[in-house]
Enzyme design. Sequence first.
Site, PDB file in Angstrom:
ATOM      1  N   ASN A  27      -2.406   0.491   7.168  1.00 54.90           N
ATOM      2  CA  ASN A  27      -1.965  -0.840   7.609  1.00 54.90           C
ATOM      3  C   ASN A  27      -1.047  -1.540   6.609  1.00 54.90           C
ATOM      4  OD1 ASN A  27      -3.905  -1.483   5.778  1.00 54.90           O
ATOM      5  ND2 ASN A  27      -5.183  -2.691   7.169  1.00 54.90           N
TER       6      ASN A  27
ATOM      7  N   TYR B 224     -12.348  -3.814  -3.378  1.00 51.57           N
ATOM      8  CA  TYR B 224     -12.975  -3.662  -2.056  1.00 51.57           C
ATOM      9  C   TYR B 224     -14.501  -3.698  -2.139  1.00 51.57           C
ATOM     10  CZ  TYR B 224      -8.576  -2.760   0.410  1.00 51.57           C
ATOM     11  OH  TYR B 224      -7.338  -2.897   0.997  1.00 51.57           O
TER      12      TYR B 224
ATOM     13  N   HIS C  72      -1.995  -5.258   1.931  1.00 50.69           N
ATOM     14  CA  HIS C  72      -3.203  -6.078   1.819  1.00 50.69           C
ATOM     15  C   HIS C  72      -2.800  -7.524   1.578  1.00 50.69           C
ATOM     16  CE1 HIS C  72      -6.989  -7.768   0.408  1.00 50.69           C
ATOM     17  NE2 HIS C  72      -6.289  -8.307  -0.574  1.00 50.69           N
TER      18      HIS C  72
ATOM     19  N   GLU D  66      -9.233 -12.332  -6.392  1.00 50.15           N
ATOM     20  CA  GLU D  66      -8.389 -11.131  -6.414  1.00 50.15           C
ATOM     21  C   GLU D  66      -7.240 -11.271  -7.422  1.00 50.15           C
ATOM     22  OE1 GLU D  66      -9.121  -9.848  -1.738  1.00 50.15           O
ATOM     23  OE2 GLU D  66      -7.138 -10.502  -2.377  1.00 50.15           O
TER      24      GLU D  66
ATOM     25  N   LYS E  60       0.829  -1.207   0.000  1.00 50.61           N
ATOM     26  CA  LYS E  60       0.000   0.000   0.000  1.00 50.61           C
ATOM     27  C   LYS E  60       0.871   1.268   0.000  1.00 50.61           C
ATOM     28  CE  LYS E  60      -3.937  -2.207   2.346  1.00 50.61           C
ATOM     29  NZ  LYS E  60      -5.019  -2.002   3.344  1.00 50.61           N
TER      30      LYS E  60
HETATM   31  P1  ADP Z   1      -7.969  -6.733   6.011  1.00 49.77           P
HETATM   32  O1  ADP Z   1      -7.240  -5.776   5.078  1.00 49.77           O
HETATM   33  O2  ADP Z   1      -7.195  -6.969   7.285  1.00 49.77           O
HETATM   34  O3  ADP Z   1      -8.405  -8.022   5.332  1.00 49.77           O
HETATM   35  P2  ADP Z   1     -10.743  -5.741   5.757  1.00 49.77           P
HETATM   36  O4  ADP Z   1     -10.903  -6.545   4.502  1.00 49.77           O
HETATM   37  O5  ADP Z   1     -11.788  -5.883   6.827  1.00 49.77           O
HETATM   38  O6  ADP Z   1      -9.327  -5.985   6.464  1.00 49.77           O
HETATM   39  O7  ADP Z   1     -10.697  -4.191   5.377  1.00 49.77           O
HETATM   40  C1  ADP Z   1     -10.090  -3.758   4.197  1.00 49.77           C
HETATM   41  C2  ADP Z   1      -9.330  -2.467   4.469  1.00 49.77           C
HETATM   42  O8  ADP Z   1     -10.237  -1.430   4.856  1.00 49.77           O
HETATM   43  C3  ADP Z   1      -8.342  -2.564   5.634  1.00 49.77           C
HETATM   44  O9  ADP Z   1      -7.110  -3.135   5.265  1.00 49.77           O
HETATM   45  C4  ADP Z   1      -8.198  -1.119   6.033  1.00 49.77           C
HETATM   46  O10 ADP Z   1      -7.319  -0.427   5.137  1.00 49.77           O
HETATM   47  C5  ADP Z   1      -9.623  -0.597   5.839  1.00 49.77           C
HETATM   48  N1  ADP Z   1     -10.424  -0.665   7.088  1.00 49.77           N
HETATM   49  C6  ADP Z   1     -10.942  -1.780   7.666  1.00 49.77           C
HETATM   50  N2  ADP Z   1     -11.621  -1.474   8.794  1.00 49.77           N
HETATM   51  C7  ADP Z   1     -11.531  -0.127   8.925  1.00 49.77           C
HETATM   52  C8  ADP Z   1     -12.040   0.811   9.881  1.00 49.77           C
HETATM   53  N3  ADP Z   1     -12.792   0.420  10.936  1.00 49.77           N
HETATM   54  N4  ADP Z   1     -11.766   2.128   9.716  1.00 49.77           N
HETATM   55  C9  ADP Z   1     -11.023   2.540   8.657  1.00 49.77           C
HETATM   56  N5  ADP Z   1     -10.521   1.715   7.698  1.00 49.77           N
HETATM   57  C10 ADP Z   1     -10.764   0.397   7.839  1.00 49.77           C
END
Ligand code: ADP
Length: 152
Positions: free
Chosen positions: A125, A50, A128, A139, A10
Amino acid sequence: MKERCLVLIKPDTLEKRLTGAVVDRLERLGLDIVAAKAVSLTEELVRQHYAHLAGKPFLEGVIRYMMGDYNHISNHKIIAFVFQGKDCVAKIRTELGATNPDNAAPYTIRGSFGKFDKAADIVYNCVHASDNAQDAEREIALWFKPEEVLDA
Ligand code: ADP
């Protein structure tokens, strides 16, 4: 076929020049890199990627973050990888740590390099990784042409 996982570096990780550190840690899990490329992200691609976040209040923030609006990144760049190996998804997601870096163990990738901007509700974070083997295949088909992925 062995299990595969899509990994996206990212914009925060690209800006900090930490791609190598992340890939080093993932490769040392004993996994093979079977595809890699720099991608100029379109909003359409990130919205498709997403799609499961439709209706979430933070979706637009995630899109802006992925498009590089909050980091110094040109060309909306993302680096995409496909890793392959036994228990690939679980191994990578364990190494990444929790979605919110504030909740990730400090020795994980997100715990080491990520941050949560609570005021803006942006979860920086770092990386991905696909959620499960089935999502990984969806994906990978979205991000790569079949001929771009080796069969290791
Ligand atoms: P992951 O990336 O750990 O699989 P998710 O698929 O639930 O998590 O979410 C996709 C992305 O959306 C996350 O990596 C993060 O960048 C963002 N995200 C998830 N939850 C939140 C939140 N509560 N607030 C802001 N951004 C979020």
